[in-house]
Structures are given as structure tokens and as C-alpha cells.
Design an enzyme around this catalytic site. Structure first.
Site, short mmCIF file in Angstrom:
data_model
loop_
_atom_site.label_atom_id
_atom_site.label_comp_id
_atom_site.label_asym_id
_atom_site.label_seq_id
_atom_site.Cartn_x
_atom_site.Cartn_y
_atom_site.Cartn_z
N VAL A 30 30.63 -19.25 97.79
CA VAL A 30 29.31 -19.05 98.39
C VAL A 30 28.70 -20.41 98.78
CG1 VAL A 30 26.99 -18.22 97.93
CG2 VAL A 30 28.95 -16.95 97.08
N LEU A 467 50.48 1.78 59.58
CA LEU A 467 50.03 0.48 59.07
C LEU A 467 50.98 -0.04 57.98
CD1 LEU A 467 46.25 1.34 58.74
CD2 LEU A 467 47.24 -0.28 60.37
N SER A 540 55.24 -1.04 64.43
CA SER A 540 55.16 -0.78 65.89
C SER A 540 53.76 -0.37 66.34
CB SER A 540 56.21 0.24 66.32
OG SER A 540 56.26 1.35 65.46
#
Lengths: 626, 294
Positions: A30, A467, A540
Site C-alpha cells: 500500500v 494417550l 499416534s
């Protein structure tokens, strides 16, 4: 452009039909006066209507930055949020025409965080207008803009040295900037650089020659745009024929037309063509352009062709000149621009779209990243938003392609996230690493089904995710014992154990986690191929990788087991003392603490372990496997 | 011209090749007429493999309904017409309820109802980037979240002519094949291809009333004349067509296509000026789009 009378309409329309379209991109921020310059072009070419001018006057009073003057930049800053912030955050397309040409202008933001927007605008442009503030000269951002423009294959650069009114229209300033730029740009494959001193605010050298810069005798901006020879059309026509099949038109048994837009070359009825990748040869029977049969079609035309023989061709195949076919490959070196907030890790799978083909692709290696400001080559393990790299990639099926430098349509591709379907990357093929035709899978007589049948079982991959401390390994162990007792042949791949051997070189960064899963999934795949029931017990944490693993197996072969134990329960158990370590800051990237766990959305088996003996979960699972 | 046509046909084929259940919005105006013509060319000799959808507010010009029925018969395509039943029952109209409410209920809401009822995942629209500032940034394939919301920040980058048309259930795409056409291109193409258009685009003597500095045509008996107000006959034509009480006519002698092209070329005001719904507040088109308007 003058006034048009109805009686002159025939010649006007004839002239219109032959008008070329020039697409260009404006690069600058700009502060360089980019929007003002485009506003000036629209204004001067009479493409601004009275009511738009009225709106502009009222907008100028409200948001303008030019005091009493009309703020032409407001004509082009489209979305309201942008107007209020005074920045351009997207790609806007502007249209204007002169007596010679039609123009489509891609107006894009210049800041580094909008590199992807600029690349988008540049992808369809033939020419780039690169703005420089005369007071500031060649800046880092000028270099960045030029680098992106060159990367996207633009060969013509118009260097607009703007705000000459603020340096007293000084020739020496202009000359110095141009010399600086030419020295810097010598390393790029630009075929032409035209420098023009101008003032977008006042219109000097935009349409008319400026009386305030008598020392400049080159073309004005508009004169140059009107006359520059891009030559891209001619080059594309001269190439060998290529047309990706976009759609097969089969209204009845008597008509079978192959629809597509010709990417390169020309075509006449009777021409011999090949269907790639199959390689089958046939001749063109007829060419339809809309409702009419035509004797000739060329690059850029959308046509429907019929073939002399009943050959098998479908969307994604490419019709090519039979004596000059393009390469077919499944491993490439390419330039890649990453466009997503989420970073790119090698090994992860994406959808790749090139022309009309869609395949699965994996970046196998980041060769080096390129600093977009300096061009310096940097080492990189992952690729973040707006970063550019040279990469190797491999695809699930062979692609018919041309290097991007030869043909944009046959060498440019996008990457799509397999889960969110966002467009995450844009790439340009440089060359094939090896021809797909050189890869031969060893044809095997004995297959998976035969091996599994010998063991009286169905080969499976049972994938435990959850977990740390959720009970994955405990349940997997119990299940293996139970299966073994039932006479099944099994193998258990456990996260910790695999990390001691096969994956010893991997850490816990996101990129390493992706690679960790990829290797384990590949090993599991080989074991399933051997007819085994493989139990994989890995945290995973990412959906993407579990999806990648799933995609490696046949339908029904992959059984995802979500061992669902709440975080606080896992942390309470903390069998290995890892949560305590992570909480105290001594263990980085620990899932559930400072690294996310993305729970499965549709696991085959969902085990909620809270308040339940592991044996109960195992029973549930054993039943589900039967 | 040829390049514009080729690009549009490519976009239409791409959308159809990758969509599950495509539909084409048909508003009967000149842009719709061009889009329909392009679709017929794209799939010739087959008819386009999707239906047309007309969101009827009950307030279109009579000449538009006649033209619609003619084009449907000619193209051999299926037409789905939808009117918002609640709006119809409540007698919603531009005179009684105001332009904003009328447009929201009879167009925006009605469109969502129709799309949901049929489960269309790919919807062709005739919008052009030169029409309005916020449309200059619109994608060719504009992505809509569930509920048809348009989030300017969630749009996908479009490089080259590679369009990412993948969506999840409940998400939809609006495809704009004539994004890169200008008003003048549209007229030139109509002229070159002999595309039939609603006669209201050409100047003729018509009964009009002046309201707020604009000429509004009295198309049927529902026009609410004020005390002492009456229609006058003026030679007028329309640059865009919509609901007749919301579409202003311009005084013009352009009664042939050639004259219309000359007038468009020489025009000093943009075509959307005749649309009474755009000018209420700054950024009004952008707001309507976020709510699901085309």
C-alpha cells in the site's frame, strides 16, 4: 476511447473479437501506491462510472488518506474490513480495456504474510508490474516480489518507479534505482524488464507523457502494456498437442466425446493421437467447438473430440501428439509453496491435483528451503505458511506432465489436505526423478489371501491409539495372548519397543512423529501381507497419520481401536512417570500436555476404560474381531 | 471473446465432473442467458446434465416469466421453481415490507430452502467480478460452510485453472463461470451468438412512475399509486432485471442490440445503479453475501 455510435458497431465488434487479453499482476505494498496506481488506470481508461465516482467521493471523506483529493485506492480495496484497516488482504481482479487490449489485473497484497496471495495472482499472469517507491529504491520486499514472480513463471517485468513527484522528478534517482534492480534481477529468467518513472497520484507517465520528466523518452505505462509482445500464445501453439480429458460426454450409444481444454499445440481431424498413460493410439475423427464441427483447434480452446477407434479414456487421461508424447512419472523434483497455517511434514499424504488428475502424493524429502527475501538456501525439516522449498515427491499413480517452465497447465499442481480439503500447497514440477515405466512390481504367485488361509485366519491390522498410560499395551498384550491361544498367528508392534530399534533416530517433533507412524504402518503392512494379525500399539496422536496408515490397507483390514481413558486418569496412573516429567517441563512435546491428541471420529472399536478391568476391554475387542 | 468462452466452458465442465448434484441458478437475466448458452455449448450434443433453478419472488416482470418458459422448452432442461412458502403465505412484497426484508425472505431465505430441499452441492451463479467491489475478490469456486455462510477468510486460493472442488457433507460450492466477463463482454457475446434475451433490455415506450429519482415501471396492478400519482409513458429500457418494483429503468432510445452495445460502451453509470438493494449502507453487498445471497 471515444464515443461509439450504433452505426459503427459492426467494425467495433470485429475489432473486439480480435482483441487480445493481457493478464498482469501488480506487486507492491500500500505504501508504494499500488492501489492508487490501479485506481488511476481504471479512472483514466474511463472504466469508472459516475455512480462509482460518487461513492468514491463519499468513501474518500470517510476512509480516505489523501485529504481533499479523491483517494483512488478506495476504488480497488474491496472488502470492507480492508478499507477500514487500509490494507489489501486478498487477491482482487480488475478489468479495463483500451482500444488495443482487454486487461485483467490481479491486485495482491505485498507483505510477506501474503506471499500465497501474490503467488495466486501471479499464477495466471503474463506480466508483472513491480512498484518501487522512488524515495526508497530497491527494498527487501522488491526482491521478494521479484522472486515470487520469477518462481511462478512470469517472464515480463514492468518496473514502475512510483512517487517521482516526491523526489522532484529527478533522473539520477530513477537511473540509480533501475541500475540497482537490473543488477539484482540478472539471476532470474526474465526476458524483458521495462522501467518507467511515474506518479500514480497525479498520473504522470501513466497514460500521457509527463511534462515534468522531459528526460524520459520511453513508453508510458499504458503504451507499454498496449504494445508489449508477450508471445505466450504463439509458443503454446507451437508445442506438441496435449489435452487433458476433463469430461467424457456420452449422451447415447452412438456418441462418445472427450471434452477438455487444449493445454498445448494444435489439432486437426485425422491427426494421430495417443491416450496417456495407457499409450493406446488412435486418430481424431471430429472436433466440436460448441455446436459446430471445426477443421482446426489450438491451445486454449475448449473442445469436444471424437476418436476413430473405441479406446478406453476417462477423466484424468491426457490426449497427446502420438509422435511427441510427454513424460509419465511418479517421482518428481518440484518447487513447493506452502499455503496453510498448519505446517507440512514429509511423509504425510495429500491429494495432488494436476490438470484433470487427482492422486495421492507424499513429500519424501525437503531438499532445501529458500529464503523468500534473500534467495538463500536453508535446511528445513518442515515447511511453514508462505515458505518456499525444493522438494522430492512421490505419487500413488503415474502422472502425465510437462516441466512447469515448458507448460504451466501440465506442470502446475495444488496439494489438498485429505481431511479438511483445504488447498494447502502449490507446486511446480521441475523434472521427473525417474520414469514410472522403470518401476516393476515383482509379480508374486502367492498372495496375502493364500498366506492367511494357510493359517486359518483373516489378515488384519489392529491399530490401538490413545494417550500415554491409557492402557493400550496392556489390552494389546491380553488380546495377543487370547488370539494365540485360539491358534492365530499374531505379532505385536509396540511404540516403545520400535523406538528402541527401527525408529531409534526419531525424536518427538511433529515431523518425527509423522515419520514414526509411517514406518510402523509400512512394517505392519508387510506383516499383514504375510497373512498375520498385527497389533499396533502407538499413541499416534494425529488423525492425518492414522488416516495415512488406514489408506495402506484393504477395506476391512484395518481396525482402529480407540483406548479412551480421560487425561486425568492417565496422569493419575502415570506408570512411567512421564506426566510428572512433562508437567515439570523436563519432557517436551508430550501428548496431552503440550502436544495435542486428536481423538478418532469413527474408530471401529471404542473402548471406554474408566472403571473397567482391561480384560473386559479385551473381550469386547476379541468379539469385535470375529 | 474466444478465450473467455473457453475458460467458462472449462469451469462448467470441471464443476459438473466433480460434483455430486449440480444445479444452475437461472434468474432469466442477460448473465443467466449467457451462462445457460455456455452450458449448452459445453455439453453439446447432450443437454446440460443438471436442472435449472429459479427462485421466484412472485414479483418478476411478466416478460421474464414468458422468456423463462420459452428457454426451458428450447434447452430441453428441467426447471425447478421455488417460492418461499412462508413468505408467500405472509404476502411479503417489496412495497408492503421494504426492499431489504423482501430480498431476505423471498430471495436469500428462499434460495437456502431450495438448495437444502434438493441437496445441491454445486450451484452455478452468473455473478461477475466487475459488478461490485466485494465481488472482485470472489473466487470462481466459492466455498460455503454449512448453512450456506460465506466466510471471506475461509476461501481457497485459486492458482492457474486448478480448482479444488472437494467438500465435506453439508458444505456447498457456488461456481461462477462468467467471473471474468464484463458487462460489455456479455452484450457482445449475446450479439455475436444471437442469444435470446428478455425484450425489456431494449428500449420501448413503457408506463413508469418516478420514485426517488428513479423510473419504476408499472408492470402489473399491484403498483401502489400515491395520492394524485399516475404512470407516464417514457421510452425506457433496463440494464439489469430483477423484481420489477426494485429495478429502475433508464431513459433510452437503444431499441436494438447494436444500440445497447453503443450505449453500454458510452455509459457513465454502472449497471447496478438500477438495483435499489445495493446502496443502503456501505459494504451492503458484502453483508448480503455473508448471509447467503448470490
Amino acid at each position: 476511447m471515444g464515443i461509439l455510435h450504433a452505426k459503427d458497431i459492426a467494425s467495433y465488434l470485429e475489432n473486439q473479437r480480435n482483441k487480445e487479453t493481457l493478464r498482469f499482476i501488480t506487486c507492491g505494498s500500500v505504501d508504494d501506491g499500488k492501489s492508487t496506481l490501479i485506481g488511476r488506470l481504471l479512472f483514466e481508461s474511463k472504466c469508472i462510472f459516475d455512480d462509482q465516482l460518487q461513492a468514491l467521493e463519499s468513501d474518500s471523506r470517510r476512509y480516505g488518506t489523501q485529504g481533499e483529493k479523491m483517494d483512488l485506492a478506495l476504488l480497488v480495496d474491496g472488502l470492507q474490513a480492508e478499507r477500514e484497516q487500509g490494507i489489501t488482504i486478498d487477491v482482487a481482479y480488475r478489468f479495463f480495456a483500451t482500444d488495443r487490449r482487454r486487461y485483467i489485473v490481479a491486485d495482491t497484497p505485498g507483505h510477506e504474510q501474503y506471499t500465497r496471495n501474490m503467488a495466486t495472482g501471479a499464477s495466471t499472469a503474463d506480466l508483472a508490474v513491480i512498484l518501487i517507491d522512488a524515495r526508497k529504491g530497491v527494498l527487501t520486499q522488491t526482491r521478494r516480489h521479484s522472486r515470487i514472480v520469477a518462481l511462478m513463471g512470469i517472464r515480463h517485468v514492468l518496473l514502475a518507479v512510483n512517487k517521482m513527484d516526491l523526489v522532484d522528478f529527478d533522473q539520477a534517482t530513477f537511473d540509480r534505482i533501475v541500475a540497482d534492480y537490473r543488477e539484482f534481477a540478472a539471476g532470474f529468467e526474465f526476458s524483458a524488464i521495462q522501467a518507467i518513472p511515474l506518479s500514480g497520484l497525479d498520473g504522470d507517465n501513466v497514460l500521457l507523457h509527463s511534462a515534468r520528466m522531459p528526460w524520459y523518452d520511453g513508453p508510458t505505462l499504458m503504451e507499454y502494456l498496449d504494445t508489449v509482445d508477450i508471445g505466450s500464445g504463439a509458443a503454446a501453439r507451437q508445442g506438441a498437442f496435449r489435452m487433458p480429458v476433463q469430461w467424457v460426454n456420452r449422451p447415447n450409444l452412438d456418441f462418445r466425446g472427450f471434452c477438455g481444454r487444449i493445454a498445448e499445440g494444435e489439432l486437426r481431424p485425422g491427426d494421430t493421437v495417443r491416450v496417456l498413460p495407457s499409450g493406446v493410439q488412435t486418430r481424431i475423427k471430429a472436433i466440436l467447438a460448441g455446436f459446430d464441427e471445426v477443421p482446426h483447434a489450438q491451445s486454449g480452446d475448449s473442445v469436444t473430440v471424437t476418436l476413430a477407434d473405441e479406446v478406453d479414456a476417462s477423466r484424468g487421461d491426457v490426449l497427446v501428439a502420438s509422435d511427441n508424447p510427454p513424460e509419465v512419472a511418479d517421482q518428481f523434483e518440484a518447487k513447493l509453496l506452502w499455503m496453510a497455517e498448519h505446517s507440512m511434514s514429509p511423509g504425510r499424504q495429500y491429494l495432488l491435483k494436476l490438470a484433470c488428475s487427482e492422486v495421492t502424493a507424499t513429500i519424501t524429502e525437503i531438499k532445501h528451503r529458500e529464503d523468500v527475501n534473500t534467495g538463500a538456501r536453508l535446511a528445513a525439516k518442515v515447511l511453514g505458511l508462505n515458505e518456499i522449498a525444493t522438494v522430492n515427491l512421490s505419487t500413488s499413480a503415474p502422472l502425465v506432465f510437462e516441466p512447469y517452465g515448458v507448460n504451466r497447465r501440465m506442470g502446475g499442481f495444488i496439494l489438498i489436505d485429505k481431511l479438511t480439503f483445504e488447498t494447502v500447497g502449490a507446486g511446480m514440477i521441475e523434472f521427473a526423478l525417474r520414469r514410472a515405466s522403470n518401476i516393476h512390481w515383482q509379480a508374486l504367485e502367492l498372495n496375502k489371501a493364500a498366506r492367511a488361509a494357510q493359517k486359518h485366519q483373516s489378515a488384519r491390522c489392529v491399530w490401538f491409539t490413545g494417550l500415554s498410560g491409557s492402557g493400550k499395551s496392556t489390552i494389546a498384550n491380553l488380546l495377543e495372548k487370547r488370539l494365540h491361544a485360539a491358534g492365530k498367528h499374531t505379532y505385536l508392534l509396540d511404540g516403545d519397543n520400535v523406538r528402541h530399534g527401527l525408529n531409534r533416530d526419531l525424536g518427538f517433533t511433529e515431523a518425527d512423529r509423522v515419520e514414526n507412524i509411517r514406518r510402523v504402518a509400512e512394517v505392519a503392512k508387510l506383516m499383514v501381507d504375510a497373512g498375520l494379525i498385527v497389533l499396533v500399539s502407538f499413541i499416534s496422536p494425529f488423525r492425518n497419520e492414522r488416516r495415512m496408515a488406514r489408506d495402506m490397507f484393504a477395506e476391512g483390514e484395518f481396525v482402529e481401536v480407540f483406548v479412551d481413558t480421560p487425561l486425568d486418569e492417565c496422569e493419575r496412573r502415570d506408570v512411567k512417570g512421564l506426566y510428572a516429567k512433562a508437567r515439570s517441563g523436563n519432557l517436551k512435546n508430550f501428548t496431552g500436555i503440550d502436544s495435542p491428541y486428536e481423538a478418532p471420529e469413527n474408530p471401529e472399536v471404542h473402548l471406554r476404560t474408566a472403571g473397567q478391568a482391561p480384560e473386559t476391554g479385551m473381550d469386547q475387542l476379541f468379539d469385535a474381531l470375529d | 471473446m474466444n478465450a473467455l468462452e473457453a475458460e467458462s466452458i472449462e469451469i462448467i465442465r470441471e464443476a459438473v465432473a466433480t460434483a455430486r448434484n449440480p444445479v444452475m441458478m437461472y434468474s432469466i437475466g442477460k448473465d443467466s442467458s449467457v451462462m445457460l448458452h455456455l452450458a449448452r455449448k459445453a455439453f453439446y450434443p447432450a443437454p446440460p446434465p443438471f436442472p435449472l433453478l429459479h427462485i421466484d419472488t412472485g414479483w418478476k416482470f411478466r416478460a421474464m416469466y414468458a422468456h423463462r418458459d420459452r428457454m426451458v422448452a428450447e434447452s430441453g432442461m428441467k426447471l425447478i421453481t421455488h417460492v418461499n412458502p412462508e413468505g408467500l403465505a405472509a404476502g411479503v412484497g417489496p412495497f408492503s415490507h421494504g426492499s431489504n426484508y423482501h430480498t431476505d425472505v423471498m430471495k436469500t431465505q428462499a434460495l437456502k430452502q431450495a438448495l437444502d430441499a434438493h441437496g445441491f452441492d454445486m450451484v452455478f451463479g452468473g455473478a461477475r467480478r466487475d459488478e461490485e467491489k466485494s465481488r472482485a475478490k470472489e473466487r470462481v469456486f466459492s466455498f460455503r460452510a454449512p448453512g450456506h455462510r460465506w466466510d471471506p477468510k475461509a476461501q481457497r486460493p485459486e492458482l492457474w485453472s486448478l480448482y479444488n472442488t472437494r467438500i465435506k457433507p453439508d458444505e456447498t460450492i457456488r461456481a461462477f463461470p462468467i467471473s471474468n466477463w464484463t458487462e460489455l463482454d456479455i452484450w457482445q457475446y449475446i450479439h455475436a451468438e444471437g442469444i435470446p434475451i428478455v425484450p425489456l433490455y431494449l428500449a420501448a415506450e413503457r408506463p413508469v412512475v418516478q420514485r426517488g429519482g428513479q423510473w419504476i415501471m408499472v408492470d402489473d396492478e399491484r403498483f401502489p399509486f400515491a395520492e394524485g400519482e399516475q404512470a407516464v409513458i417514457r421510452r425506457v429500457r433496463f440494464r439489469t432485471l430483477g423484481c420489477w418494483p426494485l429495478t429502475a429503468a433508464i431513459e433510452s432510445d437503444a431499441d436494438t442490440l447494436e444500440a445497447v452495445i453503443a450505449e453500454t460502451f458510452n455509459a457513465r453509470s454502472s449497471e447496478r445503479q438500477g438495483r435499489l438493494i445495493d446502496s443502503d449502507v456501505p459494504g451492503s453487498m458484502e453483508k448480503k453475501k455473508q448471509e447467503g445471497y448470490f
